[in-house]
Design an enzyme around this catalytic site. Structure first.
Site, PDB file in Angstrom:
ATOM      1  N   ASP A  66       0.852  -1.197   0.000  1.00  0.00           N
ATOM      2  CA  ASP A  66       0.000   0.000   0.000  1.00  0.00           C
ATOM      3  C   ASP A  66       0.881   1.238   0.000  1.00  0.00           C
ATOM      4  OD1 ASP A  66      -1.124   0.725   3.378  1.00  0.00           O
ATOM      5  OD2 ASP A  66       0.789  -0.055   2.729  1.00  0.00           O
ATOM      6  N   TYR A  68       2.890   4.812   0.747  1.00  0.00           N
ATOM      7  CA  TYR A  68       3.516   5.440   1.906  1.00  0.00           C
ATOM      8  C   TYR A  68       2.495   6.354   2.575  1.00  0.00           C
ATOM      9  CZ  TYR A  68       7.856   3.942  -0.383  1.00  0.00           C
ATOM     10  OH  TYR A  68       8.847   3.207  -0.983  1.00  0.00           O
ATOM     11  N   PHE A  79       6.822   1.520  -4.315  1.00  0.00           N
ATOM     12  CA  PHE A  79       8.214   1.724  -3.879  1.00  0.00           C
ATOM     13  C   PHE A  79       8.779   3.097  -4.230  1.00  0.00           C
ATOM     14  CE2 PHE A  79       7.818  -2.915  -4.244  1.00  0.00           C
ATOM     15  CZ  PHE A  79       8.223  -3.289  -2.963  1.00  0.00           C
ATOM     16  N   HIS A 188      11.282  -9.755   0.456  1.00  0.00           N
ATOM     17  CA  HIS A 188      10.976  -8.330   0.358  1.00  0.00           C
ATOM     18  C   HIS A 188      12.259  -7.518   0.545  1.00  0.00           C
ATOM     19  CE1 HIS A 188       9.078  -4.435   1.150  1.00  0.00           C
ATOM     20  NE2 HIS A 188       7.981  -4.944   0.624  1.00  0.00           N
TER      21      HIS A 188
END
Length: 222
Positions: A66, A68, A79, A188
């Site tokens: 989701d 920031y 990202f 991740h």
């Protein structure tokens, strides 16, 4: 329902925009704005990934979770942060892997718009968030919508490269026809994964796959 999104995506996703869940989602966002809540990213950037990477130009898909939730960070691309914003820890690690994998030096700017312009579809599974409240919009319907996005890409396109980083992104593999597309999986890039992302070489592998299919490779330094 008239959704302000790039035209090729509007055509591809037209059935979704008429479903009750999407209308409820839109109503929820409008209600929160009326209540004075701050939502990220700003309205014009909610579909930024779609607007910067038209449906027929997608070559690579990177799935985030989701947006920031801090001021000025979210720009509608997984990202990515706007020009001039300090790099989030996961993006720092992504850049480290690119430099090691490709033997290049990156400019260290946090905006990934240069990737999007080349066909890297930077999709968050949830497209909005309340300020200061991570995952706060994870149950208002976005997951149903973005699952449909992934499924539509899988069914209507051929030869895409899906990069699934972390358990959440990996859970989306079931939506992808692996006989038509390539799926690369890794830990991740978050520091919480204790460096397990490093050495995945997804950036060189992606380019090798694209070149083998007659596609132009991605310039990951942009």
């Amino acid at each position: 329902m008239d959704v302000k999104i790039e035209e090729s995506w509007k055509r591809a996703l037209a059935p979704e925009f008429e479903k009750p869940y999407f209308r409820n989602l839109a109503q929820q966002l409008h209600q929160e704005k009326r209540e004075g809540r701050t939502i990220y990213p700003p309205g014009p950037l909610i579909f930024n990934a779609f607007n910067l990477t038209p449906f027929d130009r997608v070559k690579v898909v990177i799935i985030g979770q989701d947006p920031y939730h801090g001021p000025g960070q979210a720009e509608g691309l997984s990202f990515s942060v706007p020009h001039g914003v300090p790099l989030p820890p996961s993006l720092v690690n992504i850049y480290k892997e690119i430099e090691t994998d490709l033997g290049v030096t990156l400019h260290k700017d946090g905006s990934l718009r240069g990737w999007a312009a080349q066909g890297v579809f930077l999709l968050n599974a949830v497209l909005t968030v309340r300020a200061g409240q991570p995952t706060s919009h994870s149950r208002i319907g976005w997951a149903e919508f973005t699952d449909a996005v992934i499924r539509t890409l899988s069914q209507q396109r051929q030869g895409l490269v899906f990069l699934l980083w972390g358990n959440f992104a990996r859970s989306k593999k079931e939506l992808i026809d692996t006989s038509r597309h390539t799926v690369l999986e890794a830990a991740h890039p978050s520091p919480l994964a204790r460096g397990a992302f490093f050495g995945c070489k997804h950036f060189s592998k992606t380019n090798q796959i694209l070149v083998s299919q007659g596609e132009t490779p991605i310039d990951w330094t942009l």
